[in-house]
Design an enzyme around this catalytic site. Structure first.
Site, PDB file in Angstrom:
ATOM      1  N   LYS A 150      -9.779 -19.988 -60.822  1.00 58.15           N
ATOM      2  CA  LYS A 150     -10.090 -18.694 -60.198  1.00 58.15           C
ATOM      3  C   LYS A 150      -9.041 -18.273 -59.153  1.00 58.15           C
ATOM      4  O   LYS A 150      -8.013 -17.758 -59.530  1.00 58.15           O
ATOM      5  CB  LYS A 150     -11.525 -18.711 -59.697  1.00 58.15           C
ATOM      6  CG  LYS A 150     -12.464 -18.925 -60.921  1.00 58.15           C
ATOM      7  CD  LYS A 150     -13.933 -18.740 -60.676  1.00 58.15           C
ATOM      8  CE  LYS A 150     -14.688 -18.717 -61.995  1.00 58.15           C
ATOM      9  NZ  LYS A 150     -15.448 -19.905 -62.329  1.00 58.15           N
TER      10      LYS A 150
ATOM     11  N   TYR B  55     -21.893 -25.770 -63.093  1.00 56.53           N
ATOM     12  CA  TYR B  55     -21.178 -25.343 -64.292  1.00 56.53           C
ATOM     13  C   TYR B  55     -19.745 -25.857 -64.207  1.00 56.53           C
ATOM     14  O   TYR B  55     -19.084 -25.679 -63.184  1.00 56.53           O
ATOM     15  CB  TYR B  55     -21.170 -23.816 -64.398  1.00 56.53           C
ATOM     16  CG  TYR B  55     -20.445 -23.279 -65.618  1.00 56.53           C
ATOM     17  CD1 TYR B  55     -20.938 -23.501 -66.900  1.00 56.53           C
ATOM     18  CD2 TYR B  55     -19.259 -22.556 -65.480  1.00 56.53           C
ATOM     19  CE1 TYR B  55     -20.271 -23.005 -68.019  1.00 56.53           C
ATOM     20  CE2 TYR B  55     -18.593 -22.055 -66.591  1.00 56.53           C
ATOM     21  CZ  TYR B  55     -19.103 -22.281 -67.855  1.00 56.53           C
ATOM     22  OH  TYR B  55     -18.436 -21.792 -68.962  1.00 56.53           O
TER      23      TYR B  55
ATOM     24  N   ASP C 156     -15.338 -30.364 -58.475  1.00 57.79           N
ATOM     25  CA  ASP C 156     -14.955 -29.167 -59.213  1.00 57.79           C
ATOM     26  C   ASP C 156     -14.888 -28.019 -58.213  1.00 57.79           C
ATOM     27  O   ASP C 156     -15.906 -27.433 -57.846  1.00 57.79           O
ATOM     28  CB  ASP C 156     -15.965 -28.879 -60.331  1.00 57.79           C
ATOM     29  CG  ASP C 156     -15.569 -27.656 -61.139  1.00 57.79           C
ATOM     30  OD1 ASP C 156     -14.604 -26.974 -60.756  1.00 57.79           O
ATOM     31  OD2 ASP C 156     -16.242 -27.388 -62.163  1.00 57.79           O
TER      32      ASP C 156
HETATM   33  C1  PLP Z   1     -15.661 -20.759 -63.653  1.00 56.90           C
HETATM   34  C2  PLP Z   1     -15.873 -22.210 -63.491  1.00 56.90           C
HETATM   35  C3  PLP Z   1     -15.377 -23.140 -64.419  1.00 56.90           C
HETATM   36  C4  PLP Z   1     -14.750 -22.732 -65.716  1.00 56.90           C
HETATM   37  O1  PLP Z   1     -13.575 -22.016 -65.531  1.00 56.90           O
HETATM   38  P1  PLP Z   1     -13.052 -21.086 -66.732  1.00 56.90           P
HETATM   39  O2  PLP Z   1     -11.722 -20.623 -66.230  1.00 56.90           O
HETATM   40  O3  PLP Z   1     -14.070 -19.992 -66.873  1.00 56.90           O
HETATM   41  O4  PLP Z   1     -12.966 -21.923 -67.935  1.00 56.90           O
HETATM   42  C5  PLP Z   1     -15.478 -24.493 -64.126  1.00 56.90           C
HETATM   43  N1  PLP Z   1     -16.060 -24.903 -62.994  1.00 56.90           N
HETATM   44  C6  PLP Z   1     -16.576 -24.039 -62.093  1.00 56.90           C
HETATM   45  C7  PLP Z   1     -17.199 -24.565 -60.841  1.00 56.90           C
HETATM   46  C8  PLP Z   1     -16.514 -22.672 -62.321  1.00 56.90           C
HETATM   47  O5  PLP Z   1     -17.067 -21.822 -61.456  1.00 56.90           O
END
Ligand code: PLP
Length: 426
Positions: A262, A146, A234
């Site tokens: 995060k 994601y 990511d």
């Molecule tokens: C949570 C997440 C996102 C998106 O971040 P948001 O702050 O919710 O837009 C992108 N990449 C990864 C791996 C994530 O866990």
């Protein structure tokens, strides 16, 4: 049975009138596990209290944003002090510089950082930057990873997209995903000469937890180098969670671009995109790849992020790793003792629970594990016993430094009870 739901139920009913589905992010609606979501009144450390006064040991921790636990006094004080000086100016501040200095000092290969407000923005900008510097269009991503909810990256998405069983989303035109190629996690795909970047979660944590198989990330690095494509890690979940230097340092593979989110926002809306100066200088105003944000580098968010990073010594990661190892071993023992199929993978400080006889190595495996239907009753039995897991089989369990050994042992005890209940109901 759901005594906790009364105030929450009333709020959820009101919410559904004025907010689509009653929530501002889909998984929060409990669609995959049933029942009414608890509305939170307050939280501290490992514990969360809902509006009905029920207390839970919380393993959501804002989907990993709270690594110190909720309402850590140092973070609260930093935010309070920053707020008193003004909440946003639309002009640069020292906090942005200090946060960028901290991150670039911690993460090898990350020389410059652009702060944004969400992980979605960070990955979206990483892709734009990769396309801008390579002059190519195609993006390769992995099923079950994601990367936020931008049009081109939703296809084959984990997290909420997986939870809702969507192939992508309505409203995304074919043209927006025409250049997105989705391939299975764990295998190095063919990288064509039209590929701008390969984006990957170095440890996949949005389809439950799938650690990278040996050689996978090294193979991606080599394939990108051969094709002249950029490799984007990511690290929105793994950054500053699995190690102060992130997953790239743990696995010994350096990407071209990083995304963070995060943890680095300390529980406030902040994320970032980073990489070598040579690439990052293509971003406006230094270069010709445009990106901007009214609240980017927000002073409350940088204050919170800095307060968190200050606590994250190597010792803190050793402590967290120990807690997670204890939790994972205990969960595995508790659930298998009840005769249920279970896998509890661990990658440094990350873990998750699959109800599966076989190790889960990709998205198809995660879907098969979710298909046993055992996660929802386990989730409910845990919630009734005061343990809040993620309301979806496709998420990981986030332990924080605020979780005590006693919290973890209590969690394992409840898991043994919950697993018996689930096994009896099969
Ligand atoms: C949570 C997440 C996102 C998106 O971040 P948001 O702050 O919710 O837009 C992108 N990449 C990864 C791996 C994530 O866990």
């Amino acid at each position: 049975m759901v005594e906790h739901a009364s105030q929450s139920e009333r709020l959820f009913e009101r919410a559904r009138r004025v907010i689509p589905g009653g929530v501002n992010s889909p998984v929060r609606a409990f669609g995959a596990v049933g029942g009414t979501p608890y509305f939170v009144a307050s939280a501290a450390g490992s514990r969360l209290t809902d509006v009905d006064g029920n207390e839970y040991i919380d393993y959501v921790q804002s989907w990993g944003a709270s690594i110190l636990g909720h309402a850590h006094p140092k973070v609260v004080e930093a935010v309070r002090a920053a707020a008193a000086r003004g909440t946003t100016y639309g002009a640069p501040t020292e906090g942005e510089v200090r946060l960028a200095e901290e991150v670039t000092a911690a993460v090898p290969g990350c020389e410059q950082l652009r702060l944004v407000s969400s992980g979605t923005e960070a990955t979206m900008t990483a892709v734009r930057l990769a396309r801008g510097v390579t002059g190519r269009a195609r993006v390769v991503k992995f099923a079950g990873c994601y990367h936020g909810h931008s049009d081109g990256l939703l296809a084959g998405g984990g997290s909420g997209v997986a939870t809702l069983g969507l192939p992508g989303s309505d409203g995304v035109p074919a043209s927006a995903v025409a250049d997105t190629l989705v391939v299975p996690y764990g295998a190095v795909p063919e990288i064509g000469p039209d590929v701008a970047c390969v984006i990957v979660e170095p440890a996949a944590a949005n389809m439950g937890l799938v650690p990278p198989p040996p050689g996978f990330l090294e193979g991606l690095r080599a394939a990108c180098d051969r094709a002249g494509a950029l490799l984007v890690f990511d690290e929105v979940i793994t950054g500053f969670r699995v190690d102060r230097a992130g997953a790239s340092a743990l696995v010994g593979v350096r990407p071209d671009l990083f995304t963070f989110g995060k943890v680095i926002g300390g529980g406030l809306p902040l994320a970032a995109l980073g990489g070598p100066s040579e690439l990052m200088s293509a971003l406006a105003p230094a270069g010709r790849v445009y990106q901007a944000g009214t609240l980017s580098g927000n002073p409350l968010a940088t204050a919170a992020g800095l307060a968190v990073l200050e606590q994250l010594s190597q010792g803190a990661y050793a402590e967290l790793r120990e807690k997670v190892t204890r939790l994972a071993a205990g969960l595995h023992q508790a659930v298998s003792a009840a005769g249920l199929p279970v896998q509890v993978p661990v990658f440094s400080t990350l873990t998750s629970i699959y109800f599966s006889d076989e190790p889960v190595t990709d998205y198809d495996g995660a879907v098969r594990a979710a298909g046993t239907g055992l996660y929802a009753p386990f989730f409910q039995a845990m919630l009734e016993r005061g343990v809040a897991l993620a309301p979806s089989a496709y998420e990981v369990a986030f332990c924080s430094l605020g979780h005590s050994e006693a919290d973890i042992d209590e969690t394992i005890e409840k898991a043994a009870e919950a697993a018996k209940v689930v096994a009896a109901g099969r």
